[in-house]
Design an enzyme around this catalytic site. Structure first.
Site, short mmCIF file in Angstrom:
data_model
loop_
_atom_site.label_atom_id
_atom_site.label_comp_id
_atom_site.label_asym_id
_atom_site.label_seq_id
_atom_site.Cartn_x
_atom_site.Cartn_y
_atom_site.Cartn_z
N GLY A 59 0.81 -1.21 0.00
CA GLY A 59 0.00 0.00 0.00
C GLY A 59 0.84 1.27 0.00
O GLY A 59 2.03 1.23 -0.31
N HIS A 91 4.49 1.86 -8.00
CA HIS A 91 3.50 0.77 -7.94
C HIS A 91 2.62 0.79 -9.20
O HIS A 91 2.27 -0.26 -9.73
CB HIS A 91 2.60 0.92 -6.72
CG HIS A 91 3.30 0.81 -5.41
ND1 HIS A 91 3.55 1.89 -4.60
CD2 HIS A 91 3.81 -0.27 -4.76
CE1 HIS A 91 4.17 1.49 -3.50
NE2 HIS A 91 4.35 0.18 -3.58
#
Ligand code: PAF
Length: 286
Positions: free
Chosen positions: A31, A37
């Site tokens: 996260g 990402h």
């Protein structure tokens, strides 16, 4: 995008896609997502019909005194970014769902050799934690491919060995480092830096670039690495390691042409890592 927290729901959702003959990609994350990402998701999209991202701050890969509690949890923002990036399934299990018997009673996966030294040396047990949770995610999702960032060079090497040694039919794709305009490799831990530290932080990358140039000119490895550590110390970093290895993370020999320069250094509260590939000339002194 479907958000699933339950293992059985995940299995049944993926079972349907598999029955339809669709290729599944997995992007494991903890996260606090950034462009790095999203580059993994974009790469996954190119190779598969269904992209699953996992979001799990894995307690097993944090050592005592590390930043498990401080690690940024930004579920809403992560959810929005993954959805915008075209992710199909977000798997966000609880700690209890993955480790119902607690961490000590948990079966662990240990990858020898490549997991030792470098980050594995300074963070004992870290790669066992990574290998265990990644094995679990591979087992739950059974992806055809999985994407990992090249910033965590040693982690990528550990996962490639894990998949090969355990005969998992998963293609591992390494995705190039995404950098800020000033060169700093994107990392969730950059958020720990204050304004002054954030100004200093790109010096890690600039130092690696200057050391790479010196190595490619044929300067002595020992002297170059020593100079790099001094530069980092003088700028306020506490270097953890600064090493030149061959691309499989073995020691550099006279025959090594393609090498990798790897660094980890603490700056204020943040432990930063980075790496750069180096083409050694045949005249290099080992
Ligand atoms: O690179 C990371 O974010 C983590 O180590 C990973 C691969 C998601 C495992 O927890």
């Amino acid at each position: 995008m479907r958000t699933l927290r339950d293992i059985n729901e995940l299995r049944s959702a993926l079972g349907e896609h598999r029955l339809d003959g669709q290729r599944i990609a997995l992007v494991p994350t903890m996260g606090n997502l950034h462009e790095g990402h999203l580059a993994l998701v974009a790469q996954a999209r190119q190779h598969a019909d269904i992209v699953v991202a996992s979001l799990f701050v894995n307690p097993m890969q944090f050592g005592p005194g590390e930043d498990l509690d401080a690690y940024p949890r930004t579920f809403e923002a992560d959810h929005a970014q993954l959805s915008d990036a075209g992710c199909d399934i977000l798997f966000a299990p609880t700690v209890n769902a993955l480790y119902p018997n607690g961490l000590t009673a948990q079966t662990k996966v240990h990858v020898p050799d490549v997991g030792e030294g470098l980050c594995g040396g300074s963070r004992p047990g870290h790669f066992d934690g990574v290998s265990t949770v990644v094995s679990m995610l591979f087992n739950l999702v059974q992806p055809d491919i999985a994407c990992f960032g090249e910033k965590d060079y040693q982690q990528l090497a550990v996962i490639r060995k894990l998949v090969s040694d355990l005969h998992m039919p998963i293609e591992i794709i390494g995705v190039p480092i995404v950098r800020a305009e000033d060169g700093l490799a994107l990392s969730s831990r950059n958020g720990y830096l204050n304004a002054q530290e954030r100004t200093t932080a790109p010096l890690l990358y600039r130092t690696l670039c200057s050391l790479r140039d010196a190595l490619e000119r044929g300067e002595s490895i020992e002297q170059v690495l020593q100079r790099g550590k001094t530069t980092l110390y003088d700028a306020g970093f506490t270097p953890d390691y600064l090493e030149l290895r061959d691309t499989a993370l073995g020691p550099v020999s006279a025959a090594t042409r393609q090498a990798v320069l790897l660094a980890a250094a603490t700056l204020g509260p943040a432990r930063l890592i980075d790496n750069l590939s180096v083409q050694l000339p045949s005249t290099t002194t080992i």
